[in-house]
Motif scaffolding. Sequence first.
Motif: not given
Lengths: 308, 311
Positions: B289, A119-120, A129-131, A133-134, B282-286, A125-127, A122-123, B292-293
């Motif tokens: 994740g 989970g972490m 990429l998002g912050v 902007q890819g 872009l925030y999708q995996s956030l 990765q999302g942060l 993913g978190v 899931l938890v």
Amino acid sequence: MNRRVGYAAAVAAVVLLLGAVLSPGFASWPGLRAVLVVASFTGFVAAGQMLVVLVGGIDLSIPWVLNAAAIVLTTTGLGMADRLPLALALAIGAGLLAGLVNGLGVAWLGVPAVVMTLGMNGVMQGLTLGVSQGLTCGECGHYAPQPLRDLFAGTVPAALLVWLGAALFVTVLLTLTTFGRRVYATGANPRAAYLSGVGVKGVTVALYTLSGGFAALAGIMLVGYGGQASLGLGDPYLFESIAAVVVGGVSILGGRGHYLGVVAGSLTLVAVTTVLRAQQVPEHGRLMIYGLVILAILFAYGRERAHD
Amino acid sequence: MPAVRDLQDRLGYVVLAATALAYFAVYTTSLGRPPGSFDYLAILNTTMPLVLVALGQSLVVLTGGIDLSVGGVVSLCVAITAATGGTPGWILAVLLLGTLCGLVNGLVVAYGRIAPILTTLATLSVYTGAALWVLPVPGGSIAPEVRAVLSNPNAPTGLGWLALAVAGWWVLRRTRFGMRVYAVGSDETAARAVGVPVERVKAKVYALSGLCSAAAAVFYVATTTAGDANAGAPFILTSIASVVVGGVAFTGGKGSAMGAVAGAVALTLVIDVLFFAGIDPLYQSLFQGLFLVVAVLLGTGAALLARRRSA
């Protein structure tokens, strides 16, 4: 030191010797130096992975903690040498924080390590990429500050001294301190450790935090080596860190293992790839042989005890 | 409090229901109409590969193991299916090969006594290499008649196969083998003591996981109509996530493959929910994740509550 560290060192020696016989430049200092530098990246992530494996855990968040730290470093360092200390502190801090959250989730909330760290991952990765902007943000294109890149210059690159320092730190921590005793006690039997007064939860949190820090360190060093941060920088290190740990003779069930073995394991894995590359074995062949080598090593000294 | 205890056992269905509700809500509010048959069909066809891989993964996890090589088996089978044009004969060969790959894992785990995570980590590399060997660059094709019966873009043919998979599990868990899977997972020593052939059960479970991955690969090629030797890599972590969301315990012996199937559908739906909720991809995996938890915390929280009440 246990027997498995000896096995791991012997395997590394055999692979390096084989490389020296097969390809000419391999035995020279520049050839060996290249292997050592690349192995150091595996060595850093594997240090963290080993610490959590020692208590029977696993850290699947390494790839994007590493990648996040790398991007934090370049976007806050802005390529300027005087901003490097701040950038280093932020990058390592991000890694430690992610690791801390992992540890708290595993130890206090009772989330299985696989789930929490997945989970972490993913978190993060999302942060990331998002912050960023890819990785298209204005600051994202900056190179690593020059002093960091200089770590990889010279006859004996300072990066190797950083690895030596990390190895000393982990080894001293595990073999000469009370904390180290507690780590092995927790890994061997968490219940027995708890009953004899070991703060099992605290130990677990500390180890996951350290693993996050080591992943960040690997990210920082990779940026220094490659010059720039990129997306997917950490992806190869998820399974490689686990492989280095077990090739290094650490028991995946916890409680047994030394970082010296993991150093040998990291060297073995990188040397195998380097030798195959030098022999111009195509990628598919490299992957297959790499897997078979790990399997052979597992058969040699990674088997579990018989059941009867 | 049986209702609370049920949440732990039925985590997959609860999460799926909640996700489906959220999907329906955000879809309707963002497009001004409820999702139609086209949307359901698209979900079905994109989710089928993950459903199958998760099914196989859950069997392995039920015995207390883990299969990281699903990524390699899917890649290899995708590569062969696409490279050979996916004719029925080749598909049969691919299913056999997938089973064989799984069997190799199982034999090494059971008789070689090497930890499942390490065995499958090593074979993951071998199978991925083989996939690259077969299909060095993305491409290939699938026979149109195969596509028509697997993931027909105009008819819900996938439903039939989904029903077949569900029925397969339903029968399996009632057989002696199914009982043994749970026995090995809950207490291997005890299972051995009462005469369960633990090694054979393990070998079979990994072989079945290989078969599921091969079937998933065929579906993948049928849906995307082309192959890629790296196609399987994402399935490693998503299949584990599906199993987790589905309420199958990593310690083994607890949960059901159907939970994992529900978890796989829920994970696929979450992506659509995020899309229609207007969240930056872009925030999708956030969010995945966190999902899931939180799903797992929900399950452990419910179990804790149930224990407190009964105590």
